[in-house]
Design a protein around this motif. Structure first.
Motif: not given
Length: 488
Positions: A77-85, A151-157
């Motif tokens: 996963t690249d940096m932009e994808d990480i930032k975009q969740g 702890f859900e996906v929204e929490d990690l995002d």
């Protein structure tokens, strides 16, 4: 420094470092440097990020790293994808054990925040300070507090975006903090001058200008990140010949954790020699707070020039590209802090107005508190007076009890019965005698026989047909004489 080290292990930096753990090793000039042994796949040490949710952040990272699926996705996963969740979506595929632990971590974090916010709310509310509810809610931005149990996906995002945003704004907040520090220092100096007479003020101003001039009198500072600056480190810190300067070898020497990147801490370490030219903790004219601000400015400048992908890390490729630029070979001169005032005159004016308003509010608060104090003292005096009165009443009652003064029993006279005398006294007290209406008073020393008593009673009765009120209740002269004869 703590505030610079804090940026090293934020969520974004750790993700990127993990992503490039398997990067190609850097070529090393083994004639110059002895290769150090490194443990494979050893992650960098976890250091406090400076965020208020630092512990929660690091614990979440630690458990996500233990999941093989999530770790593999991280590498792809690249940096932009990480930032975009996009990376957060992979949370649904981690192991049940990791998800269970993440649930527990979230519940602990929510409880911690609730406790802290309640304590802050109680403190501010108790001091009549308006509570900033928006600021309190901001404490929960890194998680979904509406669901405090799992702890859900929204929490990690949220955690990724909050950490990214907070770390990016960290330097900006540091600059604002330093600006306030400088303005307060100047404000205090001006206020001190107001307390001096003309002669003392003149001496103080001369001393101030002398210190400024002395501080500015230092060796030339090389442009941060330039060839001259790095060669100076190569020569003085590394003990190597400046003619043999090699960018690759230099990079490897100062990549202290061996991860293939210059992070912010490693960059700041390169500027120590330059800062020592300007600041000395033993000199009166040198301010160490200003030195840290200068270090921050140098690091930001190099990052802006070299960090092309803006991931807050300098890779070897980025570093080598920068060494070929004109700015690296022929840099401009570097302007230090004394040449760049941290605030404008308008900012200083607004700052002093704000301080004046704060002082006015504080004075008004002091007046209000003084009035409250006086009112409380007045109420206390009233309470003390009431206490004294109550104490006197209690003491009076205790005296009466100790003297055994008791009221006589109530006397009831019916028909021809004589008043009954208290056995202990043998005589009624003049003030305590009971006189039924119309009853004739009989001296205590007179003891009538039954016959005499009956005759006396008959004489006292009103004559038949005589109007009421003929007798006034007192014995007539004949009865008195008869009583005296009997006594004789």
């Amino acid at each position: 420094m703590c505030w610079s080290r804090a940026l090293l292990t934020g969520w974004v930096l750790l993700l990127v470092q993990l992503q490039y753990l398997q990067a190609v090793p850097i070529g090393i000039d083994k004639t110059k440097v002895k290769e150090t042994e490194k443990k494979p796949d050893e992650p960098p040490a976890s250091v406090d990020t400076g965020l208020h949710y630092d512990r929660y952040l690091r614990e979440v990272i630690d458990f996500l790293e233990k999941d093989q699926h999530f770790r593999e996705k991280l590498h792809n996963t690249d940096m932009e994808d990480i930032k975009q969740g996009k990376l957060a979506q992979e949370l649904d595929f981690v192991s049940h054990h990791v998800r269970t632990k993440l649930d527990e971590l979230k519940r602990q974090e929510v409880n911690r925040l609730r406790t802290l916010i309640k304590a802050k709310h109680d403190l501010e509310g108790g001091n009549d300070i308006a509570v900033d509810h928006q600021a309190l809610l901001k404490q929960f931005e890194h998680l979904n507090h509406m669901n405090p149990h799992t702890f859900e996906v929204e929490d990690l995002d949220r955690l990724i975006k909050s950490a990214t945003n907070d770390l990016e704004n960290f330097d900006k907040e540091r600059h604002e903090e330093f600006k306030r520090y400088e303005m307060m220092k100047e404000h205090d100096r001006r206020e001190h001058l107001k307390t001096l007479d003309e002669e003392q003020r003149k001496k103080e101003e001369e001393h101030y200008e002398e210190m400024k001039k002395k501080h500015a009198d230092h060796p030339k500072v090389n442009h941060p990140g330039s060839q001259n600056q790095l060669k100076e480190v190569w020569e003085e810190a590394d003990g190597l010949d400046p003619e043999d300067f090699d960018p690759k070898t230099f990079f490897n020497l100062h990549d202290t954790n061996g991860d293939g990147f210059f992070d912010e801490q490693e960059l700041e370490a390169l500027f120590t020699k330059e800062l020592e030219k300007i600041y000395d903790p033993t000199n009166e004219e040198d301010d160490m707070v200003e030195m840290e601000e200068e270090r921050l400015r140098m690091r930001e400048h190099v990052m802006n020039e070299v960090d092309s992908n803006k991931d807050r890390l300098v890779s070897l490729d980025e570093f080598l590209v920068a060494t070929k630029k004109k700015e690296f070979l022929e840099p401009d001169s570097w302007e230090t802090l004394e040449q760049n005032q941290a605030y404008t005159d308008e900012e200083m004016r607004e700052f002093e107005e704000h301080l004046a308003q704060q002082e006015q509010d504080l004075n008004q608060r002091t007046v209000d508190l003084q009035k409250q104090r006086e009112e409380l003292e007045r109420q206390q005096e009233q309470l003390n007076a009431q206490k004294v009165e109550l104490q006197q009443a209690v003491e009076h009652m205790e005296r009466l009890k100790s003297e055994k003064v008791e009221p006589p029993p109530e006397v009831h006279v019916e028909g021809n019965a004589d008043p009954e005398v208290h056995a202990a006294d043998n005589q009624l007290h003049p003030d305590q005698e009971a006189h039924p209406p119309g009853h004739q008073e009989i001296p205590q020393h007179h003891q009538d026989t039954p016959q005499e008593h009956q005759e006396q009673h008959n004489q006292d009765l009103p004559q038949q047909g005589q109007p009421q009120g003929h007798h006034d209740g007192l014995p007539n002269q004949q009865n008195v004489a008869q009583g005296q004869h009997n006594l004789a």
